[in-house]
Scaffold this motif. Structure first.
Motif, PDB file in Angstrom:
ATOM      1  N   LYS A 138       0.842  -1.184   0.000  1.00  0.00           N
ATOM      2  CA  LYS A 138       0.000   0.000   0.000  1.00  0.00           C
ATOM      3  C   LYS A 138       0.890   1.251   0.000  1.00  0.00           C
ATOM      4  CE  LYS A 138      -3.854  -2.347   0.554  1.00  0.00           C
ATOM      5  NZ  LYS A 138      -4.839  -2.477  -0.553  1.00  0.00           N
ATOM      6  N   GLU A 139       0.606   2.130  -0.942  1.00  0.00           N
ATOM      7  CA  GLU A 139       1.225   3.453  -0.964  1.00  0.00           C
ATOM      8  C   GLU A 139       2.741   3.398  -0.884  1.00  0.00           C
ATOM      9  OE1 GLU A 139      -0.678   6.266   1.366  1.00  0.00           O
ATOM     10  OE2 GLU A 139      -2.635   5.346   1.186  1.00  0.00           O
ATOM     11  N   SER A 166      -1.210   0.426 -14.361  1.00  0.00           N
ATOM     12  CA  SER A 166      -1.549   1.629 -15.132  1.00  0.00           C
ATOM     13  C   SER A 166      -2.425   1.271 -16.325  1.00  0.00           C
ATOM     14  CB  SER A 166      -0.267   2.333 -15.596  1.00  0.00           C
ATOM     15  OG  SER A 166      -0.573   3.637 -16.032  1.00  0.00           O
ATOM     16  N   THR A 193       0.840  12.114  -9.377  1.00  0.00           N
ATOM     17  CA  THR A 193      -0.308  11.556  -8.652  1.00  0.00           C
ATOM     18  C   THR A 193      -0.187  10.051  -8.468  1.00  0.00           C
ATOM     19  OG1 THR A 193      -1.490  11.340 -10.736  1.00  0.00           O
ATOM     20  CG2 THR A 193      -1.879  13.336  -9.457  1.00  0.00           C
ATOM     21  N   GLY A 194       0.904   9.450  -8.881  1.00  0.00           N
ATOM     22  CA  GLY A 194       1.144   8.037  -8.637  1.00  0.00           C
ATOM     23  C   GLY A 194       0.665   7.153  -9.769  1.00  0.00           C
ATOM     24  N   THR A 195       1.165   5.919  -9.742  1.00  0.00           N
ATOM     25  CA  THR A 195       0.788   4.910 -10.740  1.00  0.00           C
ATOM     26  C   THR A 195      -0.038   3.837 -10.055  1.00  0.00           C
ATOM     27  OG1 THR A 195       2.830   5.355 -11.950  1.00  0.00           O
ATOM     28  CG2 THR A 195       1.702   3.278 -12.428  1.00  0.00           C
ATOM     29  N   ASN A 196      -1.166   3.517 -10.659  1.00  0.00           N
ATOM     30  CA  ASN A 196      -2.095   2.580 -10.020  1.00  0.00           C
ATOM     31  C   ASN A 196      -1.839   1.157 -10.478  1.00  0.00           C
ATOM     32  OD1 ASN A 196      -3.387   4.750  -8.773  1.00  0.00           O
ATOM     33  ND2 ASN A 196      -4.758   5.037 -10.526  1.00  0.00           N
ATOM     34  N   PHE A 198      -3.861  -2.512  -9.826  1.00  0.00           N
ATOM     35  CA  PHE A 198      -5.052  -3.073  -9.202  1.00  0.00           C
ATOM     36  C   PHE A 198      -5.352  -4.447  -9.786  1.00  0.00           C
ATOM     37  CE2 PHE A 198      -8.237  -2.635 -12.547  1.00  0.00           C
ATOM     38  CZ  PHE A 198      -7.654  -1.683 -13.370  1.00  0.00           C
ATOM     39  N   ASP A 208      -9.151  -4.686  -5.756  1.00  0.00           N
ATOM     40  CA  ASP A 208      -8.347  -3.891  -4.830  1.00  0.00           C
ATOM     41  C   ASP A 208      -7.178  -3.320  -5.621  1.00  0.00           C
ATOM     42  OD1 ASP A 208      -7.524  -2.686  -2.501  1.00  0.00           O
ATOM     43  OD2 ASP A 208      -6.305  -4.393  -1.858  1.00  0.00           O
ATOM     44  N   GLY A 209      -6.660  -2.231  -5.136  1.00  0.00           N
ATOM     45  CA  GLY A 209      -5.559  -1.613  -5.846  1.00  0.00           C
ATOM     46  C   GLY A 209      -4.680  -0.813  -4.923  1.00  0.00           C
ATOM     47  N   VAL A 210      -3.554  -0.447  -5.454  1.00  0.00           N
ATOM     48  CA  VAL A 210      -2.616   0.375  -4.708  1.00  0.00           C
ATOM     49  C   VAL A 210      -2.077   1.445  -5.653  1.00  0.00           C
ATOM     50  CG1 VAL A 210      -1.928  -1.440  -3.109  1.00  0.00           C
ATOM     51  CG2 VAL A 210      -0.693  -1.149  -5.262  1.00  0.00           C
ATOM     52  N   THR A 211      -1.536   2.456  -5.070  1.00  0.00           N
ATOM     53  CA  THR A 211      -0.893   3.512  -5.851  1.00  0.00           C
ATOM     54  C   THR A 211       0.571   3.585  -5.449  1.00  0.00           C
ATOM     55  OG1 THR A 211      -2.938   4.774  -5.958  1.00  0.00           O
ATOM     56  CG2 THR A 211      -0.907   5.962  -6.410  1.00  0.00           C
ATOM     57  N   PHE A 213       3.962   5.591  -5.753  1.00  0.00           N
ATOM     58  CA  PHE A 213       4.484   6.925  -6.063  1.00  0.00           C
ATOM     59  C   PHE A 213       5.966   6.808  -6.391  1.00  0.00           C
ATOM     60  CE2 PHE A 213       0.661   7.794  -3.750  1.00  0.00           C
ATOM     61  CZ  PHE A 213       0.141   8.901  -4.394  1.00  0.00           C
ATOM     62  N   TRP A 248      -0.951  13.999  -3.308  1.00  0.00           N
ATOM     63  CA  TRP A 248      -1.538  13.236  -2.201  1.00  0.00           C
ATOM     64  C   TRP A 248      -0.654  13.291  -0.958  1.00  0.00           C
ATOM     65  CZ3 TRP A 248      -6.467  11.719  -2.498  1.00  0.00           C
ATOM     66  CH2 TRP A 248      -7.036  11.604  -3.764  1.00  0.00           C
ATOM     67  N   LYS A 250       2.305  12.794  -0.548  1.00  0.00           N
ATOM     68  CA  LYS A 250       3.223  11.669  -0.407  1.00  0.00           C
ATOM     69  C   LYS A 250       4.658  12.124  -0.231  1.00  0.00           C
ATOM     70  CE  LYS A 250       0.696   8.523   0.157  1.00  0.00           C
ATOM     71  NZ  LYS A 250       0.799   7.820   1.454  1.00  0.00           N
TER      72      LYS A 250
ATOM     73  N   ASP B  48      -4.639   8.614 -13.238  1.00  0.00           N
ATOM     74  CA  ASP B  48      -4.304   7.299 -13.794  1.00  0.00           C
ATOM     75  C   ASP B  48      -5.449   6.310 -13.583  1.00  0.00           C
ATOM     76  OD1 ASP B  48      -2.743   5.433 -15.091  1.00  0.00           O
ATOM     77  OD2 ASP B  48      -1.765   4.744 -13.268  1.00  0.00           O
ATOM     78  N   GLN B 100      -5.209  17.734  -2.174  1.00  0.00           N
ATOM     79  CA  GLN B 100      -4.422  16.547  -2.504  1.00  0.00           C
ATOM     80  C   GLN B 100      -3.650  16.709  -3.811  1.00  0.00           C
ATOM     81  OE1 GLN B 100      -4.055  14.370  -0.338  1.00  0.00           O
ATOM     82  NE2 GLN B 100      -5.734  14.989   1.018  1.00  0.00           N
ATOM     83  N   PHE B 158      -5.216   4.849  -3.348  1.00  0.00           N
ATOM     84  CA  PHE B 158      -5.982   4.256  -4.439  1.00  0.00           C
ATOM     85  C   PHE B 158      -7.477   4.386  -4.204  1.00  0.00           C
ATOM     86  CE2 PHE B 158      -8.156   0.612  -6.343  1.00  0.00           C
ATOM     87  CZ  PHE B 158      -7.822   0.793  -7.670  1.00  0.00           C
ATOM     88  N   TRP B 159      -7.898   4.046  -3.002  1.00  0.00           N
ATOM     89  CA  TRP B 159      -9.330   4.120  -2.723  1.00  0.00           C
ATOM     90  C   TRP B 159      -9.802   5.562  -2.566  1.00  0.00           C
ATOM     91  CZ3 TRP B 159     -12.294   0.484  -4.087  1.00  0.00           C
ATOM     92  CH2 TRP B 159     -11.822  -0.824  -4.140  1.00  0.00           C
ATOM     93  N   LYS B 161      -8.653   7.937  -4.404  1.00  0.00           N
ATOM     94  CA  LYS B 161      -8.850   8.342  -5.803  1.00  0.00           C
ATOM     95  C   LYS B 161     -10.202   7.861  -6.315  1.00  0.00           C
ATOM     96  CE  LYS B 161      -4.035   8.330  -7.486  1.00  0.00           C
ATOM     97  NZ  LYS B 161      -3.113   7.700  -8.442  1.00  0.00           N
TER      98      LYS B 161
END
Lengths: 922, 223
Positions: A138-139, A166, A193-196, A198, A208-211, A213, A248, A250, B48, B100, B158-159, B161
């Motif tokens: 996560k993150e 992505s 803003t980060g890369t997703n 999921f 479920d997903g994560v970002t 950075f 975010w 981060k 994204d 954010q 992520f959530w 977003k």
């Protein structure tokens, strides 16, 4: 003593098991870091030992050991041992097991201690529901170029998981039935803003997903530098490089801090590219700074050390003033921000005029400086500026401090540059005076007055005075026929200039000099002359800058007494404009004598305007053209001559023009060779067409001739018919008794009745066949027809066309009696086509009766290669004509073939001329 | 009495004097803001989220917005009150979302949307006065209410977003629904007889303010 300690340690190792006791196992998910804390329970509070520990970490199951690490540390009873480990795989993905054991690592021990027992396994795992799907880490925050391992854990009911990085589907590596991983190597910064990442299961639907950075790599600050301007504050600057901030929250932008090693002080900088540091008052001269840039992932540092006295960036000089400003000198003073009289500054002083630096000086200054500027121009605006730097340890120049000043006016230093033109009008002379706007170096002040004094050299009482103020730069005077002396000066508030003297002699304005042509080039006109007298102090060449018809804008050029030539060049010279140059010599009495005139173009152009032609005295056979109003001087080139084109009104071919070239004349009278009916003419330098009407007598003559022809033809026809009837119906019966032969036979041989022709000696011939005579009359008719036929061509050339290699003036006549085919070709007409008429050329080239073929044939004939048939035909026809014309001459003067050859040659010569004329045109 | 009059006048200060103009403004604002290309699409690209799976997950009408049925069941004043409150919460949520971002320029339309939300709330406030059912706040609001739709801190990025994406999708959807209702008001002005826009009903103890007969200017009636 040493033995005693060693014995004690040995006893300790044996008696007490040094087994570590894990106190705390914690995890930082974002860093994927495991923290361990343990103690050795059997140690006393104050007892300290050096020990080495072995840590074992297993994944999924205890037997799957993935790490065995050693860690040395001093151990005390009251102090826990800390250790951490960074996992590549997110710690939440699989169950982890950890245990620790230790051993004595003290030099005082007699022998290395054996490993203690392992601590009990500590287990960490993630509990999951049957329909749950989790993605880790996560993150995650990583730096560009790092590797990231994702894992996803699914509940027992979830079997078909698809994952996307992505938005792009990826395929992971399965660790066990419910855990898979995917390693993303060498990550790149994509967006702040980060890369997703999921994963999704469709039935039941869950995801479920994560970002992740990705931070840009923190750069080292560049060009780190510190300086002082006042010995109170050090100003440090640097280039920060890329901003590593992320959305975010981060990661904020990197922060910068200064640490000074001598004082041990630290300061966080508010700005990302500069920071101020207060200079301590305890005379600290040496500074050693470390600038540190820091974000969540990295620190970068740069270091500089310097003596503050070597980093002095002085403030700009102040109190800049000018004293003793005169027309040519000025003194500038200024002050510097100094630390005292012992401190020396090097100051740079510049003097600018009209945007250009004209003087530069370096001055050493303690507290105040001064600079004297000389060689200045009167009444001129200058800008002076000064800047300073530390003279002992140059670091940086201060900013410039500029100031403007204006020098005072002075009396004009040079005479005006003036010239004149003289024209005579109604017994008086008009003198136009021109002078050039004086340069600053001449006038030395504002608003000059021009003073003009005119003295009559023959009457001292006649004096004229004129005063004119700038910007007037010309005037004119009306003078009599005497000699005059003109003085021109100019005056400002400070005085009067030296005088320019010009003499006007009695014959000024009446000189007659023939203008000669001069060839101009892009570089101008080279004017040369021969000195006329010895008593010369100089020469002046003048000309009008503008073309004819415009304001003259007189220009002149002064030359020394030894000059015999000069090149007159000007950007104002234009192509196709006639320029007139006059060369004057200036005598010792300042009198100008015109010695030469030149006229020329820098480049001649073709005439643009046609003459306005007046037709006068038109008759049926003559006319006069006039274009006397044609102004040749305003033409874009010298007019060399005129082309007149004439053609007969009856001409069938439109290209049959006659060309007459005239040199210089401005009128044209039709010569005798052209005295016949004229249709019109065209000028080669323009187009105008005139038509002359045929006269009434000529028309009557044509009618009478035509009627005569018809009557003669009818008479001939009737005569021939009567002869034919007579022969057929009433033939003549010869009377043998009336023959002279009979009497001859009768006297010599009476019985012989047959006469032998061979025995006859002819002494005379009598032509009895009258019909042949009738035919010869037809030849005469043919000749008459030729005369009455439309006049084909007559060529008259008065001036050879340039480039023509043909013969001189010639006349072409055609006689259709003996060259009938030539009458159809119209070959002569091709030659006189005006050169600027393209359709004529086209017709010439495309005509079936190609001119070249015709000319070639005629030219060949002229060389005596005429086919026999043609030759005999032509000659017989010619002879027949002559024979029929006069019977007597036939008996006494037989026809000579040479006479016919002359006729033939006459035609051939004319055709040859046509060829050459045509060549000349092309 | 004087205080009440002053309060009423202050409440009407800055309001358009035409009911029709207010309604028209609200319709125009709603028409403009319901376009997802203004805010939602830029946000999806910025964060994204531009995949079919995440887009579909994004298009879920959040429960924080009143449903269409619930809105249509309300009277005009109730409708205005609900929209006013929802927009207030939304304004706060967008403010939190804005924080954010690394910089406002990443989603420049967000600031404009916030201004439009304030404008709509002001117009709703004035319209409620026209309908005789003033909202609880006495002045046109300069900001949103203090109830927030800010994602809870427990959510990871992520959530967060995804939640913000749903919030924006719900916003466009909600504004579109509000616009349709306002257009229906124009088509059928007597939908609610109890709250006719031509008759102003002031709170008890407040002097009535009526529009002029030309329907453009509210006129105080002396009592």
């Amino acid at each position: 003593m040493l033995f005693l300690i060693s014995s004690c340690l040995a006893v300790l190792a044996e008696r007490f098991q040094l087994t570590p006791q894990l106190l705390h196992v914690s995890v930082n998910s974002s860093l994927q870091r495991v923290y361990l804390q343990w103690t050795i329970p059997n140690l006393t509070y104050h007892q300290e030992l050096k020990m080495v520990f072995q840590i074992e970490i297993s994944q999924i199951k205890k037997s799957n050991v993935i790490l065995v690490a050693n860690h040395s540390s001093a151990v005390r009873g009251d102090r826990a041992v800390h250790w951490s480990w960074d996992s590549e795989l997110p710690l939440e993905c699989v169950t982890h097991f950890v245990r620790v054991r230790g051993a004595l690592d003290d030099a005082r021990a007699p022998q290395p201690g054996s490993w203690s027992k392992w601590s009990p396994w500590e287990e960490a795992h993630v509990s999951l529901g049957p329909n749950e799907l989790l993605v880790y880490p996560k993150e995650k925050l990583v730096e560009e170029g790092s590797n990231v391992t994702f894992c996803w854990i699914s509940g027992v009911n979830l079997n078909n998981i698809s994952c996307y990085l992505s938005g792009i589907a990826i395929h992971g590596e399965r660790l066990d039935a419910h855990v898979s991983t995917f390693k993303w190597n060498n990550v790149l910064f994509h967006r702040d803003t980060g890369t997703n990442f999921f994963c999704r299961h469709t039935n039941p639907t869950t995801y479920d997903g994560v970002t992740v950075f990705v931070s840009k790599v923190l750069e080292e600050p560049k060009d780190f530098s510190c300086e002082t301007r006042d010995f109170r504050t050090l100003s440090c600057t640097w280039k920060p490089g890329v901003d590593t901030a992320l959305a975010w929250s981060k990661q904020p932008s990197q922060r910068y801090a200064l640490f000074e090693w001598v004082s041990g002080e630290n300061k966080h900088c508010e700005l990302k590219n500069s920071c101020n540091w207060q200079i301590t008052q305890d005379s600290q001269e040496l500074y050693n700074f470390t600038l540190t840039a820091e974000n969540y992932l990295r620190k970068r540092s740069v270091n500089i050390a310097f003596n503050v006295s070597h980093r002095v960036h002085p403030k700009a000089p102040h109190d800049v003033n000018f004293d003793d400003v005169s027309a040519t000198r000025a003194r500038m003073t200024w002050r510097v921000h100094s630390r005292g009289k012992s401190h020396t500054f090097l100051c740079q002083v510049e003097l600018h005029c009209e945007g250009q630096m004209i003087q530069e000086h370096n001055v050493s200054v303690h507290e105040s400086g001064e600079q004297l500027f000389g060689d200045l121009q009167p009444d001129t605006r200058y800008k002076a500026q000064v800047r300073c730097a530390d003279a002992n340890h140059f670091w940086k120049w201060s900013e410039w401090t500029p100031r403007n000043f204006h020098t005072l006016e002075a009396a004009p230093s040079e005479a005006p540059d003036a010239w004149r033109t003289v024209t005579s009008e109604n017994g008086r002379r008009k003198v136009a005076l021109f002078w050039k706007s004086p340069s600053k170096s001449r006038v030395n002040g504002k608003f000059p007055f021009y003073n003009i004094v005119v003295k009559n050299m023959e009457n001292s009482s006649e004096v004229q005075q004129h005063a004119l103020q700038a910007p007037v730069n010309s005037t004119w005077l009306s003078l009599g026929q005497s000699s005059y002396l003109i003085q021109i000066t100019f005056t400002n508030s400070q005085g009067t200039s030296p005088a320019l003297v010009m003499g006007i002699s009695r014959d000024s304005g009446n000189e007659e000099v023939e203008a000669e042509r001069v060839d101009g080039t892009k570089e101008g006109f080279m004017i040369s002359w021969k000195p006329q007298t010895r008593d010369v102090v100089g020469y002046v060449v003048d000309w009008c800058a503008n073309s004819q018809g415009q304001h003259c804008n007189l220009q002149w050029k002064n030359l020394g007494p030894n000059a015999t030539s000069t090149n007159i060049s000007s950007d104002a010279f234009k192509k196709g404009v006639r320029y007139n140059f006059r060369v004057y010599e200036i005598s010792a009495h300042r009198i100008a004598h015109l010695i030469q005139k030149n006229v020329g173009y820098i480049q001649e152009l073709a005439p643009l305007k046609s003459p306005d032609v007046i037709l006068s005295n038109p008759t049926s056979h003559s006319f006069v053209l006039n274009w006397t109003t044609y102004a040749t001087e305003s033409q874009p080139g010298f007019i060399e001559g005129y082309h007149v084109y004439v053609k007969s009104k009856d001409a069938q071919c439109p290209q049959e023009w006659e060309e007459v070239v005239l040199k210089g004349d401005t009128h044209f009278s039709a010569p005798d060779t052209l005295r016949r009916e004229v249709l019109g003419y065209i000028f080669s330098i323009g187009g105008s067409t005139f038509t002359t009407k045929p006269s009434l007598p000529y028309m009557l003559l044509q009618i009478i001739l035509s009627m005569t022809m018809c009557v003669l033809f009818l008479l001939g026809l009737c005569y021939w018919k009567s002869q034919w009837v007579k022969e057929k119906c009433y033939p003549d019966i010869p009377d043998p008794y009336k023959s002279s032969i009979r009497s001859l036979i009768k006297s010599k041989k009476p019985p012989l009745t047959i006469m032998s022709v061979k025995d006859c000696i002819p002494d005379a011939l009598e032509i009895i066949n009258k019909s042949e005579g009738t035919k010869t009359q037809g030849g005469g008719t043919g000749k008459l027809h030729a005369e009455n036929a439309p006049t084909k061509l007559a060529y008259l050339r008065l001036l050879p066309t340039e480039g023509s290699s043909g013969p001189g003036p010639c006349i072409c006549f055609e006689n259709f009696t003996y060259n009938q085919p030539a009458s159809d070709c119209g070959s002569c007409g091709h030659i006189s086509v005006p050169p600027r008429d393209p359709p004529y050329h086209l017709e010439l080239l495309t005509s079936p009766n190609n001119l070249l073929n015709v000319l070639e044939k005629d030219y060949t004939n002229s060389l005596g290669e005429i086919p026999a048939e043609q030759s005999s035909l032509n000659y017989v026809s010619q002879l027949a004509s002559l024979v029929c014309g006069d019977k007597d001459s036939l008996a006494t003067d037989p026809p000579m073939p040479q006479h016919c050859s002359e006729y033939k040659m006459q035609m051939n010569i004319s055709l040859s001329s046509m060829i050459l004329l045509g060549q000349g045109k092309h | 009495m004087v205080l009440l009059l002053a309060s009423a006048a202050a409440a009407m200060r800055g309001c358009s004097r035409s009911y029709a103009q207010l309604l028209s403004q609200l319709q125009n604002q709603a028409n403009m803001e319901e376009n997802p290309n203004l805010l939602l699409e830029p946000y999806i690209h910025l964060q994204d989220l531009d995949t079919d799976i995440l887009r579909n997950s994004c298009m879920v009408y959040p429960s924080v917005f009143p449903s269409e049925d619930a809105l249509r069941a309300l009277s005009k004043p109730g409708f205005l009150r609900a929209v006013h409150a929802t927009l207030g919460r939304l304004w706060n949520s967008l403010t939190a979302l804005q924080k954010q971002l690394l910089q406002d320029q990443d989603l420049p339309r967000l600031t404009i949307t916030k201004h439009n939300i304030q404008g709509m709330r002001n117009n709703i406030h004035c319209l409620a006065w026209w309908l005789g059912s003033p909202l609880e706040t006495s002045e046109p609001t300069q900001g949103g209410s203090r109830v927030s739709l800010t994602p809870t801190p427990a959510l990871d990025v992520f959530w967060s977003k995804m939640k913000s994406c749903r919030l924006l999708w719900g916003y466009h959807h909600f504004i579109g629904l509000v616009g349709r209702v306002f257009r229906e008001w124009e088509d059928n002005p007597n939908r609610s007889r109890r709250h006719s826009p031509l008759r102003l009903v002031l709170p008890k103890g407040t002097r009535k303010i009526r529009p002029s007969r030309r329907g453009q200017r509210p006129v105080r009636r002396a009592q």
